[in-house]
Write an enzyme that holds these catalytic residues in place. Structure first.
Site, PDB file in Angstrom:
ATOM      1  N   LYS A 309      -3.531   9.893 -26.800  1.00  0.00           N
ATOM      2  CA  LYS A 309      -3.147  10.516 -28.070  1.00  0.00           C
ATOM      3  C   LYS A 309      -3.924   9.952 -29.261  1.00  0.00           C
ATOM      4  CE  LYS A 309       1.658  11.928 -27.431  1.00  0.00           C
ATOM      5  NZ  LYS A 309       2.999  11.809 -27.983  1.00  0.00           N
ATOM      6  N   ASP A 346       4.585  16.315 -32.724  1.00  0.00           N
ATOM      7  CA  ASP A 346       5.711  15.399 -32.500  1.00  0.00           C
ATOM      8  C   ASP A 346       6.644  15.363 -33.709  1.00  0.00           C
ATOM      9  OD1 ASP A 346       5.092  14.705 -29.920  1.00  0.00           O
ATOM     10  OD2 ASP A 346       3.843  12.998 -30.485  1.00  0.00           O
TER      11      ASP A 346
END
Ligand code: ATR
Length: 524
Positions: A309, A346
């Site tokens: 990520k 997210d």
């Protein structure tokens, strides 16, 4: 001289083969035929692995009955020799004899390895082809190399299909296989796939690139290689019968990635919204391998997970504000020109479940943790006007995050005195067990507890929160909401949230049941 291509198609045109063939093994004739009988309801394309039998010829009577009784089922007879990865210890002549008899028993296709076929006379192969379609096969158990050279050797022999199965040791090996299929499947009827966990995508996308069909495991229990996909998964999750050259490819990339819930939830969403797309898992052992694969496959969208990520951010052509602030990207879009755009969903994963319950403006929210997940939560909540507090095991990262997001720091010792609207667990504490909790019960003074951990579905923190009178928001809601946002970015359509939540809960239940059954067996 090369064989005329696609003769099988011309001679057997009425027989349209399904996309997925299931290999059937057994140690005696009854077992192999009984297994086939059990499979025919859901599978209309079977491969009899005659080489698993001590005396293959003895099964042919039963197989003849089977093919007569099930004329709608297409069958391949294979009797692979030991030297080529099978179990048959006889000579090439007896292999040829068995395959000829299998054709007489009603198997419409027979499989012979290149290494055996080169020892047969051309006339023998031609004669075999008058009885059944011949699949000439080649297996490489080590890597994915020299595909063109191998095909050149194969097409010197007459056959109806040329099957090349290799082993993927990198994601790039799948690219090699798919380019090979794309280039040659117009001229020859090819079957191509890569074995191994790294090769999963070739089983799904090989047919998109031109493989006539692919092979799958019978069931979860009979998977013979890591990452092998079951026929049921190929058909219902990946909708392999509908995959065509226009199908858009989406994937989750990470290491590990095998147990990701994303393929189940995303394929369900694509199906519900009738998007011509398929979502696969890419087990990327290095970022370099992943980026190479993404550039070449071509992939339309990617979910990025651990451990890439953060590392992927510097390889993107552009990023949205969340990605830049959080310093991590979980969603990638590949534009038509090949440029890579990064998003972070997210924050949406945290914010949306809360917005469904409370107004975030001025809400007092404690975020536990200061890693990637916590950063997404803190920035997302600050953006919505919440009053955010941070507590982390280590002070340094918490201070840094609080400073850059203009949030406040909290000392653990003060928790017993403070009350919040929401406490969010953005640490990994409680993941994979029901013993650990980031807080004690007397530290939970809040209306809501939102645990980002979703495995197990009920964490120790959630249990304690309920006991303390708080309402609980399960981590699965974050997982579903961040996935929903990804779906929207990729397709421009609203995500079918209810369907996604239903599927993910079903998969979690199925896995829990399978684990219980497994534990039960181990105890016996
Ligand atoms: P993610 O991307 O999932 O947020 P991460 O960036 O590795 O993962 O962050 C993990 C978070 O969980 C960190 O806040 C970490 O605290 P430290 O900064 O002190 O490492 C927290 N964490 C992990 N294990 C923990 C434990 N046993 N107790 C308390 N906090 C823990």
């Amino acid at each position: 001289m090369t064989a005329a291509p696609n003769q099988f198609v011309a001679r057997f045109r009425p027989l349209r083969l399904p996309r997925v063939c299931v290999a059937v093994t057994g140690s005696d004739p009854s077992e192999i035929v009984e297994k086939a009988e059990a499979l025919v309801r859901d599978n209309t394309f079977l491969e009899f692995r005659l080489d698993y039998l001590a005396r293959p010829v003895l099964a042919l009577g039963r197989i003849k009955q089977f093919t007569e009784y099930h004329p709608h089922v297409s069958t391949i007879a294979t009797c692979r020799r030991v030297a080529n990865g099978g179990k048959f210890r006889g000579s090439v002549a007896s292999q040829l004899d068995i395959l000829t008899k299998a054709a007489a028993a009603g198997c419409q296709l027979v499989d012979m390895e290149l290494q055996s076929a080169v020892h047969c006379k051309r006339t023998q192969l031609e004669r075999l082809r008058t009885r059944a379609a011949l699949i000439l096969s080649y297996h490489d158990f080590r890597g994915t190399k020299k595909l063109e050279e191998t095909l050149e050797k194969m097409v010197a022999l007459p056959a109806d299909f040329y099957k090349i199965v290799t082993t993927a040791t990198t994601l790039h090996d799948n690219v090699v296989m798919m380019k090979f299929l794309e280039k040659n499947s117009d001229r020859y009827s090819l079957i191509g796939l890569c074995m191994g966990e790294q090769g999963i995508i070739s089983r799904v996308l090989g047919v998109r690139a031109g493989s006539a069909f692919t092979f799958a495991a019978v069931s979860e229990d009979e998977k013979t290689a890591p990452g092998q996909v079951t026929a049921q998964e190929l058909r219902s999750t990946y909708r392999i019968e509908q995959v065509d050259p226009a199908t858009r490819v989406y994937a989750v990339a990470g290491d590990p990635v095998l147990h990701s819930l994303s393929p189940a939830i995303m394929n369900a969403a694509l199906r519900r919204e009738t998007v011509n797309g398929v979502y696969v898992a890419l087990h990327a052992k290095t970022l370099k391998d992943l980026l190479g694969c993404v550039k070449e496959i071509p992939i339309h969208g990617l979910s990025i997970t651990m451990p890439y990520k953060e590392a992927i951010v510097s390889h993107l052509d552009n990023t949205d504000a969340h990605t830049t602030k959080i310093g991590a990207c979980n969603t990638l879009v590949r534009a038509q020109d090949g440029k890579l755009y990064g998003f972070n969903t997210d924050a949406a994963g945290v914010v949306r479940p809360l917005q469904q319950r409370i107004s975030l403006e001025q809400a007092k929210i404690l975020v536990l943790g200061a890693g990637g997940a916590a950063r997404a939560a803190v920035y997302g909540l600050k953006e919505r006007g919440a009053e955010v507090y941070i507590l982390n095991r280590t002070l340094g990262p918490a201070q840094k995050l609080a400073r850059s997001a203009r949030a406040r720091l909290v000392k653990r010792a003060d928790l017993k005195k403070l009350t919040f609207d929401v406490i969010i667990n953005a640490t990994s504490v409680g993941m994979g067990n029901t013993r650990e909790s980031p807080l004690n019960e007397n530290e939970i003074r809040t209306r809501y507890v939102f645990d980002m951990v979703y495995d197990p579905p009920e964490t120790r923190l959630m249990k304690m929160a309920k006991a303390a009178g708080a309402e609980v928001i399960p981590g699965i809601e974050m997982f579903v909401q961040q996935a929903a946002r990804q779906f929207e970015i990729w397709t421009g359509k609203p995500a079918p949230l209810d369907e996604m939540l239903r599927v993910v809960n079903r998969v979690i239940e199925e896995r829990a049941a399978a684990k219980d059954a497994d534990d039960g067996l181990k105890k016996k």
